[in-house]
Design a protein around this motif. Sequence first.
Motif, PDB file in Angstrom:
ATOM      1  N   GLU A   1       0.812  -1.206   0.000  1.00 55.78           N
ATOM      2  CA  GLU A   1       0.000   0.000   0.000  1.00 55.78           C
ATOM      3  C   GLU A   1       0.857   1.272   0.000  1.00 55.78           C
ATOM      4  N   LYS A   2       1.963   1.284   0.749  1.00 60.57           N
ATOM      5  CA  LYS A   2       2.763   2.497   0.871  1.00 60.57           C
ATOM      6  C   LYS A   2       3.842   2.600  -0.201  1.00 60.57           C
ATOM      7  N   TRP A   3       4.431   1.485  -0.590  1.00 57.61           N
ATOM      8  CA  TRP A   3       5.585   1.525  -1.482  1.00 57.61           C
ATOM      9  C   TRP A   3       5.378   0.722  -2.765  1.00 57.61           C
ATOM     10  N   GLN A   4       4.201   0.164  -2.961  1.00 59.25           N
ATOM     11  CA  GLN A   4       3.851  -0.549  -4.196  1.00 59.25           C
ATOM     12  C   GLN A   4       4.833  -1.680  -4.518  1.00 59.25           C
ATOM     13  N   PHE A   5       5.248  -2.400  -3.474  1.00 56.08           N
ATOM     14  CA  PHE A   5       6.095  -3.571  -3.691  1.00 56.08           C
ATOM     15  C   PHE A   5       5.416  -4.770  -3.025  1.00 56.08           C
ATOM     16  N   PRO A   6       5.033  -5.790  -3.812  1.00 54.21           N
ATOM     17  CA  PRO A   6       4.268  -6.903  -3.262  1.00 54.21           C
ATOM     18  C   PRO A   6       5.150  -7.934  -2.568  1.00 54.21           C
ATOM     19  N   HIS A   7       4.549  -8.663  -1.644  1.00 56.19           N
ATOM     20  CA  HIS A   7       5.156  -9.826  -0.982  1.00 56.19           C
ATOM     21  C   HIS A   7       6.472  -9.458  -0.292  1.00 56.19           C
ATOM     22  N   ALA A   8       6.546  -8.266   0.272  1.00 55.19           N
ATOM     23  CA  ALA A   8       7.737  -7.838   1.018  1.00 55.19           C
ATOM     24  C   ALA A   8       7.471  -8.015   2.513  1.00 55.19           C
ATOM     25  N   THR A   9       8.341  -8.765   3.188  1.00 47.92           N
ATOM     26  CA  THR A   9       8.179  -9.009   4.623  1.00 47.92           C
ATOM     27  C   THR A   9       9.064  -8.096   5.467  1.00 47.92           C
ATOM     28  N   GLY A  10       9.789  -7.201   4.838  1.00 44.30           N
ATOM     29  CA  GLY A  10      10.634  -6.278   5.575  1.00 44.30           C
ATOM     30  C   GLY A  10      11.792  -5.804   4.717  1.00 44.30           C
ATOM     31  N   ALA A  11      12.404  -4.711   5.131  1.00 45.60           N
ATOM     32  CA  ALA A  11      13.601  -4.191   4.476  1.00 45.60           C
ATOM     33  C   ALA A  11      14.778  -4.400   5.415  1.00 45.60           C
ATOM     34  N   ILE A  12      15.884  -4.906   4.876  1.00 44.65           N
ATOM     35  CA  ILE A  12      17.022  -5.287   5.711  1.00 44.65           C
ATOM     36  C   ILE A  12      18.268  -4.547   5.250  1.00 44.65           C
ATOM     37  N   ASP A  13      19.071  -4.125   6.211  1.00 45.14           N
ATOM     38  CA  ASP A  13      20.341  -3.475   5.902  1.00 45.14           C
ATOM     39  C   ASP A  13      21.169  -3.432   7.173  1.00 45.14           C
TER      40      ASP A  13
END
Length: 417
Positions: A188-200
């Motif tokens: 909904e916010k970033w238009q990227f499907p099936h994302a469970t988190g951002a890692i870095d």
Amino acid sequence: MDERYRRALINWTEAWASVARLHILQLRRPRTRIWARPMLLERNQNASQLIRSILDEELDKTVINFMRMCREDFAYLLQLVTPRIRKQDTYMRDAITPKDRLIISLRFLASGDSYQSLEYAYRVSSQSISLFVPEVCDSIIMFLRKYVKVFELSFTCNVVFVLQRCLFILQLPSTREEWLKVADDFYEKWQFPHATGAIDGKHVPIKAPAKSDSEYFNYQHFFSIVLLGIVDANCNFMFVDVGCKGRISDGGVLRTSRLHNLLENNRLQIPEAEMLRGSTSLMRIPYMLLGDKAFAFTNNCIRPFGGITDRGSIERIFNERHSKARRTVEMAFGILTARFRVLRTPIELNLQTASKVVLTCVYLLNYIRRNVSGQAARETEHVPSELIELRGITHRTTNEFMQIRLHLANKFADGTI
């Protein structure tokens, strides 16, 4: 020898004998010692008055700038940690109050000042500060842990290695519905499907540990420990790992962590691969973390296309969408370091205490953003983990994963997603 000369010699000898006797008596007499320098004895008149003036300031902005939290959050935190950090007053002297201990510790985290600078500002010796700051950090971690669901994993590890790392504690979505909620937020916010988190990962500068050679010397040419973080679509940390050697890459930290084992064994209840919402294709897309090129491309983590991509190509479009969604973790690190400036300067503490300080900053950020007083947005808490020894693992991208990434790139390019 005449009588006058003999009498003068006797008097001179007796005088010097008296001087020597008095000197010996002075050496035997115990010296009066003071327990603190005169400057430090002014704590109640100067430092405590300064603290009271700040807390009595009508503008909340002053309190927030000084301690990085509002007065309501500070009062509640003080109530939590007081039983653990209070010391007994004696007939000789009064102990440093829990309020002073907490305020000095918070100011250390907020400003990154040295213990010596804090000594002059608050009339508390740097030796005392070095003793109670780790105690306050322990108490904060212990009491703020109750605001989240956590589960601990026990494992065997080298004793020396354990002493340099934080305890392994993990807080991630534990049900399929919670993971789907995280993925829906990313879509909904970033238009990227099936994302469970951002890692870095983030390199936190530290003073070069003794006899460590280049173990903590990173590619940016300074000594550091690694803060590995996973955040959701709202820049909330869901998982952090603190204390890994700076020479190890972000992908190496993840590959040797317990989190990697849980992901590989599917013990986190992450949903199975599904077809994209509203797509006519039968290809099933797994739910994956968003990582940069430092992470291996696996069924649990997707990274952008490598090399130079042409403007308007499907690879460039995918990389832009991927970068837009993954920047949430960069923003989370920015929020953390902007609020707690101790993370911006080399932490001149031993490795165990430095990792504890970084972890305390993460807990406090969760506490502040979750906001017990109800004035800020509610956030999901996140905590730290412990790693096992690094071992060599081959990174290999399979054709299946490449086809999945290419399928998503085509969907982004044709505007289906």
